[in-house]
Design an enzyme around this catalytic site. Structure first.
Site, PDB file in Angstrom:
ATOM      1  N   ASN A 302       0.856  -1.190   0.000  1.00 57.40           N
ATOM      2  CA  ASN A 302       0.000   0.000   0.000  1.00 57.40           C
ATOM      3  C   ASN A 302       0.883   1.226   0.000  1.00 57.40           C
ATOM      4  OD1 ASN A 302      -2.043  -1.832   0.255  1.00 57.40           O
ATOM      5  ND2 ASN A 302      -2.794  -1.090   2.231  1.00 57.40           N
ATOM      6  N   TYR A 304       0.865   5.637  -0.669  1.00 61.92           N
ATOM      7  CA  TYR A 304       0.149   6.896  -0.929  1.00 61.92           C
ATOM      8  C   TYR A 304       1.083   8.085  -1.118  1.00 61.92           C
ATOM      9  CZ  TYR A 304      -4.091   4.395   0.206  1.00 61.92           C
ATOM     10  OH  TYR A 304      -5.126   3.490   0.180  1.00 61.92           O
ATOM     11  N   GLU A 379      -3.156  -1.195  -2.498  1.00 63.64           N
ATOM     12  CA  GLU A 379      -3.864   0.088  -2.323  1.00 63.64           C
ATOM     13  C   GLU A 379      -3.013   1.198  -2.895  1.00 63.64           C
ATOM     14  OE1 GLU A 379      -5.199   1.332   1.570  1.00 63.64           O
ATOM     15  OE2 GLU A 379      -5.956  -0.684   2.008  1.00 63.64           O
TER      16      GLU A 379
HETATM   17  O1  IFM Z   1      -8.769   4.269   4.020  1.00 63.33           O
HETATM   18  C1  IFM Z   1      -7.505   3.769   4.298  1.00 63.33           C
HETATM   19  C2  IFM Z   1      -7.512   2.258   4.291  1.00 63.33           C
HETATM   20  O2  IFM Z   1      -8.421   1.748   5.181  1.00 63.33           O
HETATM   21  C3  IFM Z   1      -6.143   1.732   4.658  1.00 63.33           C
HETATM   22  N1  IFM Z   1      -5.112   2.331   3.849  1.00 63.33           N
HETATM   23  C4  IFM Z   1      -5.116   3.762   3.696  1.00 63.33           C
HETATM   24  C5  IFM Z   1      -6.489   4.242   3.286  1.00 63.33           C
HETATM   25  C6  IFM Z   1      -6.481   5.784   3.134  1.00 63.33           C
HETATM   26  O3  IFM Z   1      -6.134   6.382   4.338  1.00 63.33           O
END
Ligand code: IFM
Length: 479
Positions: A302, A304, A379
């Protein structure tokens, strides 16, 4: 070095036939129906009812009402052309008190979801734990207690026995960093505890739960499913020319505290040393590391944004811009002298900097550290303040964000990374934990008054990517 635009806004890049394009959600964030069909309370039901914990006092009681709108949401996934759907299973629907007998009505919901996916040609990627711990297990001590890992294995076995003929991929845990350090360290997430020792004990018992969970699943699953865990990595940048120690410490706590035991069968020596004043790690018992170190088929990643750190000099006001809500405690046991420095923009609505180069770097780095291990982006996505105008959502920023991050993933593939797929966060706008409904991550807009769904422009752009298997032009591409 791969050629391409320096801002990562490339288009036309093609993905392999086997690359799995999907989207992700999590149970508490979308399902609602918090007390229906035998579901027990989770730590998030409790936490969200405590004054001041969640922006606007929001809860997941209704969320997107996905529980009652399952067929509509499945049809949406089909319209987008998703090849996979990553969802999580609410432990308190399957075992309402966290242990003991199975609630077959809860199982029936996920069984219907899995069948609905398969009927539409979408591969089910099931996560067992995305933070909704049954409240009775927290009352008994939660993740700092060893027994929680054994209860997790029982739950894994029960759900594996029931869905294990149809699920394509099992993921034990989503982002144990958040469960441990935000749940028991900073207190920003449920259950809201602020103790460094508890956070580190939670780290170990989550790792143990992963290992026991993989073994439990393997003992009952009847198809040739894949097994994985999903981690949220911290990609670190130096905040000044003396930042090496700060970067090493955060890398140990955030990243290697999980990859160490799961993928190498050991805790990093520097992690044990850095935290020695917080805990003696006596909760690690002989044999635990062998239990944790189980073979997996891929690692879920994941990503971001990046984080910039340096060591606090004790004189200037300390910066703590680590991207999470401040709840009083520290998510960095033993390394509180590390400062998280404000980074250069542009930013998403979370205040997170947009840095697609960080994704490329992370994937390449993981591949170098674990050359035999395939990876999947489980993610990636962005929150922006969307508006519905005449039945459409022109979310230029999100589309641009996705174009840049798919370009980064493609560059990693070109550099030899065995990247198997990409699950965009998120399919639907949803309950963003401590931020409630104020942050929208969906490629599908949800009107929280009417619960109407509207595919955003980013969703249409993603559908085109999936259909053509090549990155389409984005709204900001040079033409
Ligand atoms: O919404 C969250 C998710 O539940 C886990 N990973 C990060 C996302 C964004 O903050």
């Amino acid at each position: 070095m791969i050629s391409g635009s320096p801002d990562y806004r490339d288009h036309g890049l093609e993905f392999p036939e086997t690359f799995l394009f999907g989207s992700a959600t999590a149970s508490y964030q979308i399902e609602g129906a918090y007390d229906e069909d035998g579901r027990g309370p989770s730590i998030w039901d409790t936490f969200s009812r405590e004054p001041g914990r969640i922006v606007n006092g929001d809860t997941g009681d209704v969320a997107d009402d996905h529980y009652h709108r399952l067929d509509e949401d499945l049809d949406l996934m089909q319209r987008l052309g998703l090849e996979s759907y990553r969802f999580s299973i609410a432990w308190p629907r399957i075992m309402p008190t966290g242990s003991g007998s199975v609630n077959e009505k809860g199982v029936a919901f996920y069984s219907r979801l899995v069948d609905g996916l398969l009927a539409r040609g979408i591969r089910p990627i099931a996560t067992l734990y995305h933070w909704d711990l049954p409240q009775p297990l927290e009352d008994a001590g939660g993740w700092p207690q060893r027994d929680t890992a054994s209860r997790f294995a029982d739950y894994a076995e029960a759900i594996g026995a029931r869905l294990g003929d149809r699920v394509h991929t099992w993921t034990t845990l989503n982002e144990p960093w958040c469960s441990a350090y935000l749940g028991y360290g900073s207190g920003a997430h449920a259950p809201g505890v602020t103790s460094g020792r508890a956070a580190l004990a939670a780290v170990h018992h989550l790792n143990l739960a992963h290992g026991l969970g993989v073994q439990a699943l393997r003992s009952v699953v009847s198809n040739d499913a894949q097994y994985s865990a999903t981690l949220n990595f911290h990609v670190l940048r130096p905040g000044d020319d003396t930042a090496d120690d700060a970067m090493r410490r955060i890398d140990a706590l955030a990243n290697r505290a999980f990859t160490g035991p799961m993928l190498r069968g050991e805790y990093p020596a520097d992690l044990l040393e850095d935290t020695s004043k917080v805990t003696d790690w006596q909760f690690v018992r002989p044999g635990d590391l062998e239990q944790i170190h189980q073979p997996i088929d891929f690692l879920g990643v994941n990503y971001y944004s990046t984080a910039t750190v340096r060591t606090w000099d004790g004189r200037r006001p300390r910066q703590t811009a680590d991207g999470h809500k401040d709840a009083g405690g520290s998510p960095w046991p033993g390394s509180e002298m590390v400062e998280f420095v404000q980074q250069a923009g542009p930013y998403t609505a979370m205040g997170w900097n947009i840095a697609p180069d960080g994704l490329e770097e992370l994937l390449v780095s993981l591949h170098e550290q674990f050359p035999e291990l395939p990876l999947m982006v489980t993610e990636n996505g962005a929150a922006f303040d969307d508006q519905v105008t005449d039945g459409a959502v022109h979310d230029v920023e999100r589309t641009d964000y996705l174009q840049r991050h798919f370009t980064a993933a493609h560059r990693a593939l070109q550099r030899g990374v065995d990247l198997r797929g990409y699950q965009v966060w998120s399919l639907l706008d949803n309950f963003e934990w401590a931020y409630g409904y104020t942050k929208r991550f969906g490629i599908v807009h949800v009107d929280y008054r009417t619960l109407e769904r509207t595919i955003k422009d980013s969703g249409h752009w993603y559908a085109e990517l999936i259909r053509t298997r090549a990155i389409p032009r984005g709204p900001k591409s040079q033409r």
